[in-house]
Design an enzyme around this catalytic site. Structure first.
Site, PDB file in Angstrom:
ATOM      1  N   TYR A 143       0.813  -1.217   0.000  1.00 49.26           N
ATOM      2  CA  TYR A 143       0.000   0.000   0.000  1.00 49.26           C
ATOM      3  C   TYR A 143       0.848   1.269   0.000  1.00 49.26           C
ATOM      4  O   TYR A 143       0.367   2.339  -0.352  1.00 49.26           O
ATOM      5  CB  TYR A 143      -0.933   0.028   1.211  1.00 49.26           C
ATOM      6  N   LYS A 194       3.753 -15.171   2.105  1.00 50.22           N
ATOM      7  CA  LYS A 194       3.839 -15.989   0.894  1.00 50.22           C
ATOM      8  C   LYS A 194       5.304 -16.134   0.511  1.00 50.22           C
ATOM      9  O   LYS A 194       5.731 -15.794  -0.593  1.00 50.22           O
ATOM     10  CB  LYS A 194       3.023 -15.377  -0.241  1.00 50.22           C
ATOM     11  N   ASP A 227      -2.400 -18.058   1.868  1.00 52.95           N
ATOM     12  CA  ASP A 227      -3.544 -18.672   1.194  1.00 52.95           C
ATOM     13  C   ASP A 227      -4.046 -19.885   1.976  1.00 52.95           C
ATOM     14  O   ASP A 227      -5.255 -20.136   2.051  1.00 52.95           O
ATOM     15  CB  ASP A 227      -3.202 -19.035  -0.247  1.00 52.95           C
ATOM     16  N   ASP A 251      -5.227  -7.070   5.759  1.00 53.29           N
ATOM     17  CA  ASP A 251      -6.448  -6.388   5.322  1.00 53.29           C
ATOM     18  C   ASP A 251      -7.499  -7.412   4.884  1.00 53.29           C
ATOM     19  O   ASP A 251      -8.652  -7.388   5.307  1.00 53.29           O
ATOM     20  CB  ASP A 251      -6.099  -5.440   4.172  1.00 53.29           C
ATOM     21  N   ASP A 255     -10.780  -9.277   7.380  1.00 56.29           N
ATOM     22  CA  ASP A 255     -12.166  -9.116   6.940  1.00 56.29           C
ATOM     23  C   ASP A 255     -12.868 -10.473   6.843  1.00 56.29           C
ATOM     24  O   ASP A 255     -14.048 -10.607   7.179  1.00 56.29           O
ATOM     25  CB  ASP A 255     -12.225  -8.415   5.575  1.00 56.29           C
TER      26      ASP A 255
END
Length: 370
Positions: A143, A194, A227, A251, A255
């Site tokens: 970001y 990852k 993942d 993020d 959620d």
């Protein structure tokens, strides 16, 4: 607690002012009944600041935030401001606050209240008793990395670029927050990345491992690919205690965990900076729900996430764990009594407004303090 503790209140947009109004009522109650008082300043952020000043965050409001012991923020954004310039959008005010206050650790609990087990889309036996703390790195990663932008390559072709980047310091400081929290909870941390396909993820795993060996070997540490974690969260979420991960994965995955609890309207968050020599941190507290413009101004919003965010402020910024627990217990009691706002409504329950939910919580606070 000294009365000069400074609290900046930023109601924001949409339902932000409505849910913040209930927090102000609880703050007044704390002053009257518990002797917990604050020097409160209120300001504008997001779309409200754009409308009033042409920018999503003024220099004056930023200065007030820098001078405060904690910031309470409602919500920012909405379709009204969809067409403003990208760097002037309401969310830019929030990002500027996070950056200038150096709030690098975002704490997002995913907790299932006993009374709301049936509100989750997962089976009750999967989510009952769920209590996960996400620690999301907040000021680095994709970001904020450079280079970034959209470039014209000619012949009608364009390219969007964002850069994922992390340093040793950024990784170690957020991991330390996770380890410290775990010591006060279930003493277990899952670190997500990852590293199988991303060098930044490989560095993340190496640095978290090194910090663990050097300072936190008493805490149980597990590494997991992000993942796989997404799958495990819906398969067996109670295997997790504290989860630490980068900005992007945090993020998304927080959620996912939030919706497992039944409603975004129930979940708070805290964003913390580094501790100074006295142990104090810059901090901002906000619910994770959005501005819900479709119900704004209708007294329908769920104020619980905003109230629980204030409870986190009491616990992490003002060392008032007892009062924080009182707010949490009062909300639990109200929910157990069958009171529901629209977002958590269920058959056989009593539907109520934002204000009535606030009234009910205040009554329970009175009972607890009697």
């Amino acid at each position: 607690m000294p009365a000069n503790k400074k609290l900046l209140v930023l109601p924001g947009d949409g339902i932000g002012p409505e849910v913040m109004r209930q927090v102000r009522r609880v703050i007044d109650w704390m002053d009257r009944k518990r002797g917990v008082s604050f020097d409160i300043t209120e300001g504008l952020v997001g779309g409200a600041a754009i409308d009033a000043h042409g920018v999503p965050l003024t220099d004056e409001t930023l200065a007030a935030a820098m001078a405060s012991d904690a910031v309470l923020l409602g919500a920012v954004g909405g379709p009204k401001w969809d067409k403003v310039a990208f760097d002037k959008r309401p969310e830019a005010g929030l990002l500027t606050l996070r950056k200038e206050l150096a709030l690098f650790a975002n704490l997002r609990p995913a907790t299932v209240f006993d009374a709301l087990v049936d509100a989750s889309t997962l089976k009750p036996e999967i989510v009952k008793g769920l209590d996960i703390m996400f620690v999301r790195e907040l000021t680095g990663g994709i970001y904020f990395g450079e280079p970034r932008g959209i470039e014209d390559m000619g012949n009608g072709e364009r390219r969007g670029v964002n850069t994922q980047t992390y340093t040793t310091t950024e990784i170690r400081r957020v991991a330390a927050v996770a380890f410290e929290l775990a010591r006060k909870r279930g003493n277990k941390v899952h670190s997500l990345e990852k590293g199988n396909v991303m060098e930044s993820g490989l560095l993340w795993r190496q640095e978290v491992t090194r910090l663990h060996q050097e300072e936190y070997s008493d805490v149980e540490l597990h590494h997991m690919l992000a993942d796989n974690a997404a799958m495990q969260l819906v398969r067996n979420p109670r295997q997790f205690d504290v989860i630490v991960t980068d900005n992007l994965f945090g993020d998304i995955l927080s959620d996912e965990a939030a919706m497992m609890t039944g409603s975004l309207g129930m979940l708070p968050s805290a964003s913390l900076g580094a501790a100074d020599a006295n142990g104090n941190r810059k901090a901002m507290y906000e619910p994770i729900h959005g501005t819900a413009p479709d119900i704004a101004g209708k007294d329908l919003a769920n104020p619980c996430a905003m109230l629980l965010s204030f409870a986190m402020a009491l616990r992490y910024s003002f060392d008032r764990a007892e009062e924080a627990g009182m707010i949490e217990a009062s909300i639990q009691r109200v929910l157990s009594g069958g009171m529901r706002t629209a977002d958590i409504m269920a058959p056989g329950m009593a539907r109520c407004s934002t204000t009535v939910m606030g009234d009910s919580i205040l009554r329970e606070l009175d009972k607890l303090s009697a």
